[in-house]
Design a protein around this motif. Structure first.
Motif, mmCIF file in Angstrom:
data_model
loop_
_atom_site.group_PDB
_atom_site.id
_atom_site.type_symbol
_atom_site.label_atom_id
_atom_site.label_comp_id
_atom_site.label_asym_id
_atom_site.label_seq_id
_atom_site.Cartn_x
_atom_site.Cartn_y
_atom_site.Cartn_z
ATOM 1 N N VAL A 28 13.344 19.064 -24.988
ATOM 2 C CA VAL A 28 13.087 19.901 -26.156
ATOM 3 C C VAL A 28 12.027 19.262 -27.047
ATOM 4 N N ASP A 29 12.244 17.978 -27.390
ATOM 5 C CA ASP A 29 11.312 17.237 -28.234
ATOM 6 C C ASP A 29 11.522 15.756 -27.938
ATOM 7 N N PRO A 30 10.517 15.046 -27.407
ATOM 8 C CA PRO A 30 10.707 13.644 -27.048
ATOM 9 C C PRO A 30 11.028 12.736 -28.232
ATOM 10 N N MET A 31 10.792 13.224 -29.470
ATOM 11 C CA MET A 31 11.099 12.419 -30.652
ATOM 12 C C MET A 31 12.507 12.675 -31.175
ATOM 13 N N VAL A 32 13.248 13.586 -30.550
ATOM 14 C CA VAL A 32 14.645 13.820 -30.912
ATOM 15 C C VAL A 32 15.492 13.020 -29.934
ATOM 16 N N THR A 33 16.148 11.962 -30.415
ATOM 17 C CA THR A 33 16.926 11.090 -29.546
ATOM 18 C C THR A 33 18.295 10.810 -30.144
ATOM 19 N N TRP A 34 19.223 10.457 -29.262
ATOM 20 C CA TRP A 34 20.570 10.110 -29.703
ATOM 21 C C TRP A 34 20.705 8.599 -29.890
ATOM 22 N N THR A 35 20.274 7.841 -28.888
ATOM 23 C CA THR A 35 20.395 6.387 -28.958
ATOM 24 C C THR A 35 19.064 5.668 -28.774
ATOM 25 N N GLU A 36 18.173 6.212 -27.972
ATOM 26 C CA GLU A 36 16.924 5.522 -27.682
ATOM 27 C C GLU A 36 15.975 5.550 -28.872
ATOM 28 N N ILE A 37 15.139 4.505 -28.955
ATOM 29 C CA ILE A 37 14.095 4.450 -29.982
ATOM 30 C C ILE A 37 12.780 4.892 -29.355
ATOM 31 N N ARG A 38 12.127 5.800 -30.025
ATOM 32 C CA ARG A 38 10.801 6.224 -29.577
ATOM 33 C C ARG A 38 9.854 6.231 -30.772
ATOM 34 N N GLY A 39 8.581 6.337 -30.488
ATOM 35 C CA GLY A 39 7.601 6.361 -31.555
ATOM 36 C C GLY A 39 6.441 7.266 -31.218
ATOM 37 N N ARG A 40 6.000 8.054 -32.210
ATOM 38 C CA ARG A 40 4.842 8.926 -32.000
ATOM 39 C C ARG A 40 3.590 8.230 -32.520
ATOM 40 N N VAL A 41 2.542 8.236 -31.710
ATOM 41 C CA VAL A 41 1.281 7.606 -32.083
ATOM 42 C C VAL A 41 0.597 8.454 -33.150
ATOM 43 N N ASP A 49 -14.562 -3.753 -27.210
ATOM 44 C CA ASP A 49 -14.646 -3.122 -25.893
ATOM 45 C C ASP A 49 -13.457 -3.455 -24.996
ATOM 46 N N ARG A 50 -12.500 -4.264 -25.518
ATOM 47 C CA ARG A 50 -11.331 -4.602 -24.704
ATOM 48 C C ARG A 50 -10.004 -4.228 -25.356
ATOM 49 N N THR A 51 -10.035 -3.744 -26.600
ATOM 50 C CA THR A 51 -8.775 -3.556 -27.322
ATOM 51 C C THR A 51 -8.563 -2.108 -27.760
ATOM 52 N N VAL A 52 -7.305 -1.794 -28.015
ATOM 53 C CA VAL A 52 -6.935 -0.545 -28.656
ATOM 54 C C VAL A 52 -5.936 -0.877 -29.757
ATOM 55 N N THR A 53 -6.210 -0.390 -30.953
ATOM 56 C CA THR A 53 -5.316 -0.579 -32.096
ATOM 57 C C THR A 53 -4.698 0.769 -32.425
ATOM 58 N N PHE A 54 -3.378 0.789 -32.590
ATOM 59 C CA PHE A 54 -2.721 2.069 -32.850
ATOM 60 C C PHE A 54 -1.503 1.874 -33.745
ATOM 61 N N THR A 55 -1.163 2.943 -34.451
ATOM 62 C CA THR A 55 0.031 2.950 -35.292
ATOM 63 C C THR A 55 1.030 3.947 -34.722
ATOM 64 N N VAL A 56 2.307 3.626 -34.906
ATOM 65 C CA VAL A 56 3.391 4.408 -34.330
ATOM 66 C C VAL A 56 4.449 4.643 -35.394
ATOM 67 N N THR A 57 4.919 5.874 -35.523
ATOM 68 C CA THR A 57 6.051 6.181 -36.393
ATOM 69 C C THR A 57 7.310 6.211 -35.548
ATOM 70 N N PRO A 58 8.236 5.244 -35.749
ATOM 71 C CA PRO A 58 9.427 5.182 -34.896
ATOM 72 C C PRO A 58 10.497 6.173 -35.337
ATOM 73 N N THR A 59 11.409 6.470 -34.419
ATOM 74 C CA THR A 59 12.552 7.318 -34.748
ATOM 75 C C THR A 59 13.538 6.537 -35.624
ATOM 76 N N ARG A 60 14.528 7.253 -36.129
ATOM 77 C CA ARG A 60 15.442 6.724 -37.136
ATOM 78 C C ARG A 60 16.229 5.506 -36.657
#
Length: 350
Positions: A28-41, A49-60
Motif C-alpha cells: 500500500v505504502d512502503p513508508m507505512v510499517t508496523w515494526t520495520e524502520i524505513r526512510g524516504r529520500v 565524482d565518487r560520492t552521493v550525499t542524501f537526506t532521509v526522513t525515517p519512520t516513527r
C-alpha cells in the motif's frame, strides 16, 4: 512501542503468516510499517565524482543515534535486498532527517548503485543505530581536548561528532585531521571550513595526491585527551601505534572488510550449503563470499563482523574466525558468515 502494541502485532503477524505485517503494508505504502524502520529520500546531491550525499526522513520507529554510530541501510538491487552500514553525518541533537554521504567503491555493489541511481522519493530500509565509536561522557561533561582523524569516507562519523560537540557548545579544543586524495575529493570541505571559523575548532587537510604524506608522527603534535580515527586500514594501524606509544586513548571505526586467507597453507575441503543443496570447493575466502559466488544471497550488512546480519548455523565442520584466528568445530553453532572461513569440509544451514 507499548506491550499491548507488541502483543497485538505478534497476533496479527501470526494470522498473516507466512509474511510479516510489513510485507503487506508496503504494497500500500512502503513508508507505512508496523515494526520495520524505513526512510524516504528527501534530497540528493553528488558533490564529487565518487560520492552521493542524501537526506532521509525515517519512520516513527527510529529512536535516534549517538554521534559516530552507524545505521544499516538497505536497498533492492536486481530484486535482491542488499544491506550496508553507513554513519550519519549530522549532529545527534538535530531532529528529523538523517544525512549520509556514501563513497562509491570500484567493487562496491551497494555504494555504486546508490551513487548512480539514488533519487528523491526512494525508500530505503533502516535499522536502529549501533556501534561504539562514540563520545565518552554526557553533554557538558566531555573530554576537554578531542582529536579526530579521518581518511576518505571516514569523514562522516567524524563530522557527526564535531557537529554534535558544537551543538553542545563544547568549549574545549576540537582538532580535525582529514586525509583524502585532493580538494575535489572532499565532499564536506565547505562544512568543515565553516566549522573551523569557531575559535576552538581547527581543521587540517592532507591531500595525498598533491604530495601530502600519509599519517605519521609529524601530523600529531597534540594527541588530545582522547583520539578518534576512522578510515582505511593503514591509517588506523598507524594511528593505533602512535596513540599507544603516547599512552592516550584512541577509539577507531573500520570501514574496510577483513581479507580472508586460507587458515593454514592451501584451502582444502568442500563447503556445502544444505538448504540450497549446493556445494563448492573451499577456496579459503569467507563463507559469505563463497556463498555469493555460488549464486546464493544470504542477508548481510557490514561484512566486518559488526552488525550480525549474516549469521547462519554451521551444522558440521570447523571454521576459523578471520579477525582473531580462533577455530571452532562445535556442531550446530551460529556463526557470522562474513568473518568465518572453512577449515576442511564444512556444512552450513543455508
Amino acid at each position: 512501542m507499548s506491550r499491548f502494541t507488541r502483543f497485538a502485532g505478534s497476533v496479527v503477524e501470526a494470522v498473516l503468516t507466512p509474511h510479516a505485517v510489513d510485507r503487506y503494508l508496503e504494497l500500500v505504502d512502503p513508508m507505512v510499517t508496523w515494526t520495520e524502520i524505513r526512510g524516504r529520500v528527501t534530497a540528493v546531491s553528488r558533490r564529487t565524482d565518487r560520492t552521493v550525499t542524501f537526506t532521509v526522513t525515517p519512520t516513527r520507529q527510529f529512536e535516534g543515534f549517538e554521534a559516530g554510530q552507524f545505521i544499516q541501510v538497505s536497498t533492492v538491487i536486481d530484486g535482491v535486498r542488499q544491506t550496508r552500514c553507513f554513519s550519519p553525518a549530522g549532529s545527534q541533537h538535530a531532529p528529523g532527517e538523517l544525512e549520509f554521504t556514501v563513497t562509491a567503491d570500484a567493487d562496491g555493489l551497494v555504494s555504486t548503485h546508490l551513487r548512480e541511481n539514488l533519487a528523491v522519493g526512494d525508500v530505503l530500509g533502516l535499522t536502529p543505530a549501533a556501534g561504539t565509536f562514540t563520545l565518552p561522557g554526557t553533554p557538558g561533561n566531555r573530554p576537554e581536548r578531542i582529536r579526530l582523524i579521518s581518511g576518505g569516507s571516514g569523514v562522516t562519523p567524524v563530522l557527526s561528532i564535531v557537529r554534535t560537540l558544537v551543538d553542545e557548545q563544547h568549549e574545549g579544543a576540537i582538532d580535525v585531521l582529514h586525509f583524502c586524495r585532493d580538494a575535489a575529493d572532499n565532499p564536506y570541505r565547505r562544512e568543515l571550513e565553516h566549522l573551523a571559523r569557531r575559535p576552538n575548532v581547527s581543521v587540517t587537510y592532507v591531500y595525498t595526491r598533491a604530495g601530502g604524506r600519509h599519517l605519521g608522527p609529524e601530523h600529531l603534535e597534540d594527541f588530545g585527551d582522547i583520539g578518534f580515527a576512522c578510515g582505511p586500514a593503514p591509517l588506523l594501524e598507524t594511528a593505533k601505534q602512535l596513540y599507544s606509544d603516547a599512552g592516550v586513548e584512541l577509539r577507531v571505526e573500520e570501514f574496510t572488510p577483513p581479507v580472508a586467507a586460507a587458515p593454514s597453507g592451501e584451502a582444502t575441503g568442500t563447503l556445502r550449503f544444505t538448504k540450497a543443496g549446493t556445494e563448492v570447493d573451499n577456496d579459503g575466502r569467507s563463507i559469505l563470499d563463497q556463498a555469493e559466488s555460488s549464486g546464493l544471497f544470504p542477508e548481510s550488512g557490514c561484512r566486518m563482523g559488526i552488525c550480525f546480519s549474516c549469521t547462519a548455523v554451521r551444522t558440521s565442520g570447523c571454521t576459523t574466525n578471520i579477525l582473531t584466528g580462533e577455530t571452532n568445530d562445535e556442531p550446530d553453532q551460529h556463526i557470522q558468515l562474513c568473518i568465518s572461513a572453512p577449515v576442511g569440509d564444512v556444512e552450513i544451514a543455508l
